[in-house]
Design an enzyme around this catalytic site. Structure first.
Site, PDB file in Angstrom:
ATOM      1  N   GLY A 239       0.760  -1.245   0.000  1.00  0.00           N
ATOM      2  CA  GLY A 239       0.000   0.000   0.000  1.00  0.00           C
ATOM      3  C   GLY A 239       0.785   1.286   0.000  1.00  0.00           C
ATOM      4  N   GLU A 274       3.932  -6.687   1.590  1.00  0.00           N
ATOM      5  CA  GLU A 274       3.391  -7.037   0.270  1.00  0.00           C
ATOM      6  C   GLU A 274       3.369  -5.826  -0.659  1.00  0.00           C
ATOM      7  OE1 GLU A 274      -0.539  -8.279   1.413  1.00  0.00           O
ATOM      8  OE2 GLU A 274       0.140 -10.097   2.410  1.00  0.00           O
ATOM      9  N   PRO A 275       4.500  -5.174  -0.883  1.00  0.00           N
ATOM     10  CA  PRO A 275       4.471  -3.990  -1.747  1.00  0.00           C
ATOM     11  C   PRO A 275       4.307  -4.392  -3.212  1.00  0.00           C
ATOM     12  CG  PRO A 275       6.736  -4.508  -1.157  1.00  0.00           C
ATOM     13  CD  PRO A 275       5.865  -5.475  -0.390  1.00  0.00           C
ATOM     14  N   GLY A 276       3.498  -3.643  -3.928  1.00  0.00           N
ATOM     15  CA  GLY A 276       3.352  -3.852  -5.363  1.00  0.00           C
ATOM     16  C   GLY A 276       3.769  -2.570  -6.078  1.00  0.00           C
ATOM     17  N   ARG A 313      -5.910   3.155 -15.533  1.00  0.00           N
ATOM     18  CA  ARG A 313      -6.006   3.931 -14.299  1.00  0.00           C
ATOM     19  C   ARG A 313      -6.672   5.294 -14.469  1.00  0.00           C
ATOM     20  NH1 ARG A 313      -2.328   5.503 -11.507  1.00  0.00           N
ATOM     21  NH2 ARG A 313      -3.234   5.011  -9.497  1.00  0.00           N
ATOM     22  N   CYS A 343     -13.757   3.783 -28.220  1.00  0.00           N
ATOM     23  CA  CYS A 343     -15.044   4.457 -28.339  1.00  0.00           C
ATOM     24  C   CYS A 343     -15.708   4.644 -26.983  1.00  0.00           C
ATOM     25  CB  CYS A 343     -15.939   3.686 -29.294  1.00  0.00           C
ATOM     26  SG  CYS A 343     -15.134   3.497 -30.881  1.00  0.00           S
ATOM     27  N   GLU A 344     -15.114   5.465 -26.154  1.00  0.00           N
ATOM     28  CA  GLU A 344     -15.628   5.827 -24.831  1.00  0.00           C
ATOM     29  C   GLU A 344     -15.090   7.212 -24.539  1.00  0.00           C
ATOM     30  OE1 GLU A 344     -16.978   3.751 -22.176  1.00  0.00           O
ATOM     31  OE2 GLU A 344     -16.790   1.787 -23.130  1.00  0.00           O
ATOM     32  N   TYR A 371       0.027  -1.656 -12.189  1.00  0.00           N
ATOM     33  CA  TYR A 371      -1.389  -1.580 -12.552  1.00  0.00           C
ATOM     34  C   TYR A 371      -1.583  -0.946 -13.927  1.00  0.00           C
ATOM     35  CZ  TYR A 371      -1.487  -2.687  -7.623  1.00  0.00           C
ATOM     36  OH  TYR A 371      -1.255  -3.286  -6.412  1.00  0.00           O
TER      37      TYR A 371
HETATM   38  C1  LIG Z   1      -3.024  -5.090  -4.069  1.00  0.00           C
HETATM   39  C2  LIG Z   1      -2.512  -5.704  -2.827  1.00  0.00           C
HETATM   40  C3  LIG Z   1      -1.228  -5.416  -2.379  1.00  0.00           C
HETATM   41  C4  LIG Z   1      -0.308  -4.435  -3.061  1.00  0.00           C
HETATM   42  O1  LIG Z   1      -0.743  -3.122  -2.945  1.00  0.00           O
HETATM   43  P1  LIG Z   1       0.216  -1.933  -3.426  1.00  0.00           P
HETATM   44  O2  LIG Z   1      -0.572  -0.715  -3.165  1.00  0.00           O
HETATM   45  O3  LIG Z   1       0.466  -2.155  -4.874  1.00  0.00           O
HETATM   46  O4  LIG Z   1       1.464  -2.003  -2.623  1.00  0.00           O
HETATM   47  C5  LIG Z   1      -0.783  -6.076  -1.245  1.00  0.00           C
HETATM   48  N1  LIG Z   1      -1.560  -6.958  -0.580  1.00  0.00           N
HETATM   49  C6  LIG Z   1      -2.809  -7.252  -0.988  1.00  0.00           C
HETATM   50  C7  LIG Z   1      -3.595  -8.243  -0.231  1.00  0.00           C
HETATM   51  C8  LIG Z   1      -3.328  -6.637  -2.116  1.00  0.00           C
HETATM   52  O5  LIG Z   1      -4.580  -6.928  -2.502  1.00  0.00           O
END
Ligand SMILES: *Cc1c(COP(=O)(O)O)cnc(C)c1O
Length: 415
Positions: A239, A274-276, A313, A343-344, A371
């Protein structure tokens, strides 16, 4: 220094001019920087040096095999949310013992496959799921490692579509039910309680909700401990926000880590994250070419060859992405709507942008590494873009552009 910078008037990805990438591989295409991905991972990892920890990269942010493989080589674990993501991680050489499995709707088949793969932990999101995992583990004669995803009821102060830690959200088990559920899990023979987790949302730009959630989780950890339930890990989710525009000031990774580490001082459980977005967003751009300029009384439109199907996004969250011309110019800027061919009317990549643009110009949509491709679709029968990884002066195609024939290969005419 950013991996995407101007040199001699041309925007580069590391040592490769974006113009060169477009010439060789066409547009639209995603361009990633290996150095930027590596630096983001190392920054996160280094910030938590003081505490035993494991980064579980959230695969859904960008699931390309080359990117998963790069993180696996750096030592990363993975946070998956589907059987498809499990297969990707394994195909990319990820270590199953470093996989956590999140998500509210795990099917029996997904649970079975994850058990057979030997994952680190199921992040369980309901009482029914707990029962189902226990039953499947029993049938397979295995012990399923579980963590409960608790919903700490904390306002992440982010876009409502990506806030996940409020009572009204579908995620996790209610905070007040967590203790009872752990006690129930303790009584289930085929489960092994290993952790606790939370994830309150995405693109957070303030540390306060993170520390509030961590405090709530730590209070539960202490209650569990008092009740004889010892955990081996505490997973604080992902997050952490990134900077999409200048006014946005997400906490630095060190400020985030300092706040978290303060909250867990004295505890010996391993920390999972859990960083994405943090690991990939600013390591990628979407490269697109201007097809047409349409000047109007109300608005000027620059129609580009990238669209909402490539980068959703802006259409989905009204998200803002910085847009840079691939070639610097001294021409007078005008105000443009940067739109795609779909077409939106929601098909825009940027609105109200001051840019000097000409037909045929290349534009880089920044911060598109997270994303972007992973949320792309084939809407309007548009083949998905190619993905290119730059590494110094080298460029590698890590996903070929789809062909139109591939898009309807699984369809059949009526007899
Ligand atoms: C999407 C998600 C993440 C990653 O979130 P980021 O904002 O990209 O860091 C981590 N854990 C869970 C369970 C998620 O659904």
């Amino acid at each position: 220094m950013s991996a995407f910078a101007y040199r001699n008037g041309g925007l580069h990805a590391e040592d490769v001019p974006l113009r060169e990438i477009a010439a060789q591989h066409g547009t639209p295409c995603y361009v990633y920087s290996r150095a930027a991905l590596t630096a983001a991972y190392r920054d996160f990892d280094t910030a938590f040096t003081g505490h035993d920890h494991l980064i579980c990269y959230a695969v859904k942010a960008n699931a390309n095999l080359a990117i998963l493989n790069l993180f696996a080589r750096l030592g990363s674990g993975f946070d998956i949310v589907s059987g498809g993501e499990l297969a990707r991680v394994l195909a990319a050489g990820g270590d199953p013992r470093k996989i956590v499995f999140s998500g509210v709707g795990k099917t029996a088949i997904e649970i079975r496959d994850a058990l057979n793969a030997g994952i680190l932990c199921f992040n369980v999101e309901s009482a029914s799921e707990l029962e189902r995992i226990n039953q499947i583990a029993g049938a397979l004669n295995r012990l399923a490692p579980v963590s409960l995803r608790v919903n700490p009821d904390v306002d992440a102060k982010t876009h409502p579509y990506i806030a996940t830690g409020l009572k009204e959200n579908k995620f996790g088990v209610a905070y007040d039910d967590a203790l009872t559920l752990y006690q129930r899990a303790r009584g289930l023979k085929h489960l092994k309680i290993t952790g606790i987790d939370c994830h309150i949302g995405s693109q957070l730009t303030d540390v306060a909700p993170f520390t509030a959630a961590a405090e709530r989780v730590m209070a539960l950890v202490r209650s569990l401990h008092a009740d004889g339930i010892a955990l081996s890990h505490i997973d604080l989710g992902g997050g952490l926000g990134v900077q999409y525009q200048a006014e946005e000031n997400p906490p630095s990774i060190n400020a985030y880590a300092a706040a978290i580490l303060k909250g867990v001082a004295g505890r010996t459980e391993k920390l999972l994250f859990e960083p994405g977005r943090f690991l990939t967003a600013n390591a990628g751009v979407l490269l697109t070419r201007v097809e047409y300029l349409k000047r109007g009384d109300e608005r000027n439109f620059a129609v580009v060859d990238g669209a909402m199907n490539d980068l959703m996004r802006p259409a989905l969250y009204d998200a803002w992405h910085d847009i840079l011309p691939a070639a610097q110019t001294t021409d007078q800027p005008e105000t443009w709507e940067i739109v795609g061919p779909v077409c939106e009317s929601g098909d825009f990549l940027g609105r109200n942008r001051r840019l000097a643009i000409h037909e045929g110009d290349l534009l880089a949509i920044r911060s598109a590494g997270a994303y972007g491709m992973s949320m792309s679709s084939n809407y309007n029968t548009r083949p998905r873009a190619a993905e290119i990884m730059v590494d110094g002066a080298a460029m590698h195609v890590i996903r070929k552009r789809e062909t139109v024939a591939e898009l309807f290969a699984n369809e059949t005419l009526l007899p």
